[in-house]
Design a protein around this motif. Structure first.
Motif, short mmCIF file in Angstrom:
data_model
loop_
_atom_site.label_atom_id
_atom_site.label_comp_id
_atom_site.label_asym_id
_atom_site.label_seq_id
_atom_site.Cartn_x
_atom_site.Cartn_y
_atom_site.Cartn_z
N GLY A 254 -6.64 75.97 -6.82
CA GLY A 254 -6.29 74.75 -7.52
C GLY A 254 -6.71 73.51 -6.77
N PHE A 255 -6.63 73.58 -5.43
CA PHE A 255 -7.07 72.45 -4.60
C PHE A 255 -8.57 72.21 -4.77
CE2 PHE A 255 -8.35 70.95 -0.21
CZ PHE A 255 -7.88 69.66 -0.38
N ILE A 256 -9.37 73.28 -4.74
CA ILE A 256 -10.81 73.13 -4.94
C ILE A 256 -11.10 72.63 -6.35
CG2 ILE A 256 -13.01 74.38 -5.06
CD1 ILE A 256 -12.03 73.94 -2.24
N LYS A 257 -10.38 73.14 -7.32
CA LYS A 257 -10.55 72.67 -8.70
C LYS A 257 -10.27 71.18 -8.80
CE LYS A 257 -11.23 74.11 -13.02
NZ LYS A 257 -12.41 74.89 -13.46
N GLN A 258 -9.27 70.74 -8.06
CA GLN A 258 -8.93 69.31 -8.04
C GLN A 258 -10.08 68.50 -7.44
OE1 GLN A 258 -5.30 68.55 -5.95
NE2 GLN A 258 -5.37 66.35 -6.23
N LEU A 259 -10.69 69.00 -6.38
CA LEU A 259 -11.80 68.29 -5.75
C LEU A 259 -13.01 68.22 -6.67
CD1 LEU A 259 -11.67 69.76 -2.12
CD2 LEU A 259 -10.87 67.52 -2.89
N LYS A 260 -13.18 69.24 -7.50
CA LYS A 260 -14.35 69.29 -8.38
C LYS A 260 -14.16 68.45 -9.65
CE LYS A 260 -16.71 73.04 -8.84
NZ LYS A 260 -17.17 74.40 -9.17
N ASP A 261 -12.94 67.99 -9.89
CA ASP A 261 -12.64 67.28 -11.13
C ASP A 261 -13.18 65.85 -11.04
OD1 ASP A 261 -11.73 66.30 -13.47
OD2 ASP A 261 -9.62 66.82 -13.16
N ALA A 262 -14.34 65.61 -11.63
CA ALA A 262 -14.97 64.29 -11.56
C ALA A 262 -14.27 63.26 -12.42
CB ALA A 262 -16.44 64.39 -11.98
N HIS A 263 -13.35 63.69 -13.31
CA HIS A 263 -12.70 62.75 -14.21
C HIS A 263 -11.69 61.87 -13.49
CE1 HIS A 263 -14.64 64.57 -17.58
NE2 HIS A 263 -14.05 65.74 -17.38
N HIS A 264 -11.36 62.21 -12.25
CA HIS A 264 -10.34 61.46 -11.53
C HIS A 264 -10.96 60.66 -10.37
CE1 HIS A 264 -7.11 63.47 -13.72
NE2 HIS A 264 -7.87 64.53 -13.65
N VAL A 265 -12.22 60.37 -10.46
CA VAL A 265 -12.92 59.65 -9.41
C VAL A 265 -12.92 58.16 -9.72
CG1 VAL A 265 -15.12 59.33 -8.23
CG2 VAL A 265 -14.38 61.62 -8.87
N CYS A 342 2.03 62.94 5.62
CA CYS A 342 3.48 62.87 5.68
C CYS A 342 4.16 64.19 5.30
CB CYS A 342 3.95 61.76 4.73
SG CYS A 342 5.71 61.45 4.77
N GLY A 343 5.22 64.54 6.03
CA GLY A 343 6.06 65.67 5.67
C GLY A 343 5.31 66.97 5.48
N ASP A 344 5.52 67.60 4.31
CA ASP A 344 4.91 68.89 4.02
C ASP A 344 3.41 68.83 3.79
OD1 ASP A 344 7.20 70.33 4.28
OD2 ASP A 344 7.43 70.85 2.17
N LEU A 345 2.87 67.63 3.62
CA LEU A 345 1.44 67.54 3.34
C LEU A 345 0.61 68.14 4.46
CD1 LEU A 345 -0.87 66.66 1.52
CD2 LEU A 345 -0.70 64.35 2.51
N SER A 346 1.00 67.91 5.71
CA SER A 346 0.27 68.49 6.84
C SER A 346 0.31 70.01 6.80
CB SER A 346 0.84 67.99 8.17
OG SER A 346 0.57 66.63 8.36
N ALA A 347 1.48 70.57 6.49
CA ALA A 347 1.61 72.03 6.39
C ALA A 347 0.78 72.57 5.24
CB ALA A 347 3.08 72.41 6.20
N THR A 348 0.76 71.86 4.13
CA THR A 348 -0.04 72.28 2.97
C THR A 348 -1.52 72.32 3.31
OG1 THR A 348 1.58 71.36 1.42
CG2 THR A 348 -0.64 71.71 0.59
N LEU A 349 -2.00 71.31 4.02
CA LEU A 349 -3.42 71.28 4.39
C LEU A 349 -3.76 72.42 5.34
CD1 LEU A 349 -4.04 67.44 4.86
CD2 LEU A 349 -4.34 68.85 2.82
N ARG A 351 -2.34 75.36 5.35
CA ARG A 351 -2.40 76.57 4.54
C ARG A 351 -3.69 76.64 3.74
NH1 ARG A 351 3.61 75.72 3.95
NH2 ARG A 351 4.53 77.43 5.16
N HIS A 352 -4.13 75.51 3.21
CA HIS A 352 -5.41 75.49 2.50
C HIS A 352 -6.56 75.82 3.45
CE1 HIS A 352 -3.64 74.39 -1.17
NE2 HIS A 352 -3.64 73.08 -1.07
N PHE A 353 -6.46 75.31 4.67
CA PHE A 353 -7.49 75.61 5.66
C PHE A 353 -7.58 77.11 5.94
CE2 PHE A 353 -7.93 76.48 10.30
CZ PHE A 353 -9.30 76.28 10.41
N VAL A 354 -6.44 77.75 6.07
CA VAL A 354 -6.41 79.19 6.35
C VAL A 354 -6.94 80.00 5.17
CG1 VAL A 354 -4.83 81.14 6.65
CG2 VAL A 354 -4.61 79.13 8.11
N CYS A 355 -6.54 79.63 3.97
CA CYS A 355 -6.83 80.47 2.78
C CYS A 355 -8.16 80.16 2.11
CB CYS A 355 -5.70 80.31 1.76
SG CYS A 355 -4.08 80.83 2.36
N CYS A 356 -8.60 78.90 2.18
CA CYS A 356 -9.79 78.49 1.44
C CYS A 356 -11.06 78.77 2.24
CB CYS A 356 -9.70 77.01 1.08
SG CYS A 356 -11.14 76.40 0.18
N PRO A 357 -11.98 79.57 1.73
CA PRO A 357 -13.18 79.91 2.50
C PRO A 357 -14.09 78.72 2.75
CG PRO A 357 -13.34 80.78 0.26
CD PRO A 357 -11.94 80.29 0.42
#
Length: 570
Positions: A254-265, A342-349, A351-357
């Protein structure tokens, strides 16, 4: 623009683990044992000094030697790790000496090795010796709209991110929690990296785009002045700003999908022959396709989103990911960074680093530990909730708390950290040491608030630790005036009768209030060490070595640690 950059002497160094996995685990065990032993200190609120009789909770032998020490002695004998010539006004009990020595020994060193000198060092780094508001090591085009502290941070972190990109072979960076885009601009325009910036606050994201336009105009102006000395950046190095909320419950797909979404640029305005402030002000006007007031024929340069939006935060809900259509491997590799996420955002990033190739490296600078979710406190005060409920089609993974992240720390007895302990870890130790040494009048503020708490409890026993917000220049006011301003903020009359004899008696204990707060502050770096060490162990459990670097000057930027990690080569 190479003349505007200073290359670190360690740029060619490899990032390796600071210490072995077993050493990390052993340290975590010692930290949890030590902190659980002194949880009364980390969990206490200084405003309850009188109502909870906190001084009497200290060992009697501690009380005897601490009650009369001066403020400079408090700094030198308790907080300052660099102070070597300690002279004690009396014989201190071994338990107190061991407490201080253990707290200093367990906490990660907060100074860079070349700058090692403790809080006695210069408050501002050497780059501000010539001009206290402008870094001599950062080009003038990157200093506009940027405060000195942020100048120091974006230069140091930017160079580290560039080093990580060189090591991993990536030239793409994703900057999460990018704010007004100061780090993003330095990475893209200054270091030639291709940057996608994500910011939850739509207004800040739009402002970042506006500042990019101003910088482009400044570069064009420099080009005209110096003919061929300056070149405008290539299109691919111009930042790509997105307004969106990174959902901690979303999957990495979902994070990668969010990055690819050009409609929110948010489109970056192109350089023009006139400065931004003299051009049309439409860059600050937020328009949306569904807004009936929007006129597509007006000719103004508008900033668009697809989908609904609120004034403060825009949710970018990733569309449902069909398993047959989730082939996201075509997205290029990148380095992930977050400056004071802030807060959980660092932990979330992490986890994305570990899981996202696609994420090859990460630099994580954390803050606001009190907003981290835990099993004991899943909804801490100040926790940012999604701007809108996730749609049923949103793919997410099993929610995990921000602390602890590692299986090892989760299994240790006494690993729990209260909201107050995590809040205390955000305090600026170096700043408080300076106040103690200078015997600052600001030191009386804690005593004032603790006294006020007693009268609030007398009038309203059910009202505990009510927030009164900051009273401007409280330390310069007599207590009666402080109380007159503070009482109405908790719904009590400003003229509430105050027993002056009680007030005077408590004011005489200000030194004890300061000493008790200092003892709790001594544990703040220890708590921060445990939070960050837990993240290092989490990475190690997932096959990734990491290193924790005290990158910023702690006298200038208190949350100065950056967690750096690179995945093994494919």
């Amino acid at each position: 623009m190479s003349e505007q950059l200073s290359v670190s002497a360690a740029q060619d160094a490899e990032f390796r683990a600071s210490f072995t996995a077993q050493q990390q685990r052993d340290l975590a065990r010692r930290l949890t044992t030590f902190l659980s032993q002194y949880s009364r200190l980390t969990d206490s609120f200084i405003i309850e000094f009188f109502t909870e009789n906190l001084w009497q909770t200290l060992p009697s032998t501690w009380q005897a030697v601490l009650q009369d020490i001066s403020y400079p002695q408090t700094a030198e004998l308790l907080l300052d790790t660099s102070y070597e010539d300690r002279r004690y006004p009396s014989v201190w009990p071994l338990s107190l000496l061991a407490f201080r020595a253990t707290a200093h020994a367990l906490a990660f060193p907060r100074e860079c090795r070349p700058d090692r000198g403790g809080v006695a060092a210069s408050v501002k780094p050497d780059e501000f010796l010539e001009n206290q508001s402008q870094s001599s090591l950062l080009g003038h085009i990157f200093r506009k709209h940027v405060k000195p502290k942020k100048q120091h941070e974006i230069r140091k972190l930017g160079m580290l991110v560039k080093q990580l990109c060189d090591q991993t072979g990536c030239r793409r960076v994703v900057d999460v929690g990018s704010g007004q885009g100061h780090l993003t601009r330095f990475l893209s325009f200054g270091l030639g990296l291709s940057v996608t910036a994500i910011e939850a606050d739509y207004t800040l994201a739009a402002m970042a785009s506006r500042y990019d336009g101003e910088l482009l105009w400044a570069l064009e102006k420099e080009k005209r002045k110096k003919s061929c000395s300056f070149q405008l950046p290539e299109a691919h190095s111009i930042p790509r700003h997105m307004a969106g909320w990174v959902n901690p419950r979303a999957s990495w797909e979902g994070f990668i999908k969010q990055l690819k979404d050009a409609h929110h640029v948010i489109e970056v305005p192109q350089a023009s022959s006139a400065p931004m402030k003299k051009r049309r002000s439409d860059l600050t006007q937020i328009s949306h396709p569904e807004d009936p007031s929007h006129d597509s024929k007006s000719g103004g340069e508008q900033i668009f989103f697809e989908g609904s939006c609120c004034s403060h935060m825009q949710a970018v809900s990733e569309p449902g990911i069909n398993p047959e259509e989730s082939r996201l491997q075509d997205y290029p590799d990148f380095v992930l960074t977050g400056l004071h996420a802030c807060g959980d955002l660092s932990a979330t990033l992490l986890r994305h680093f570990v899981c996202c190739p696609q994420v090859r490296g990460i630099t994580s600078v954390a803050c606001c530990y009190m907003k981290i979710t835990t099993k004991e406190n899943p909804t801490p005060p100040g926790l940012i909730s999604p701007p809108s409920p996730p749609t049923p089609s949103t793919k997410s993974f099993h929610f995990e708390f921000g602390y602890p992240m590692s299986c090892w720390v989760r299994g240790l007895p006494g690993h729990q950290l209260s909201y107050k302990a995590r809040e205390g870890a955000c305090h600026a130790v170096e700043d408080y040491v300076r106040r103690l040494r200078e015997e600052s009048e600001q030191l009386r503020t804690h005593c004032y608030r603790a006294i006020l708490e007693t009268f609030i409890r007398d009038a309203r026993p059910d009202l505990r630790r009510a927030g009164i917000q900051t009273i401007k220049k409280a330390h310069l006011l007599p207590f009666t005036e402080y109380a007159r301003l503070g009482l109405p903020r908790v719904g009590l009359p400003a003229d509430l009768p105050l027993d002056q004899e009680r007030v005077e008696a408590m004011l005489k204990q200000q030194n004890k209030v300061v000493v008790y707060f200092t003892l709790s502050l001594l544990l703040a770096p220890v708590v921060e060490t445990l939070v960050l060490l837990d993240r290092m162990i989490y990475l190690e459990e997932n096959g990734v070595d990491s290193q924790l670097i005290p990158l910023f000057n702690p006298n200038f930027s208190p949350r100065n640690f950056v967690l750096v990690a690179v995945k093994p080569s494919r």
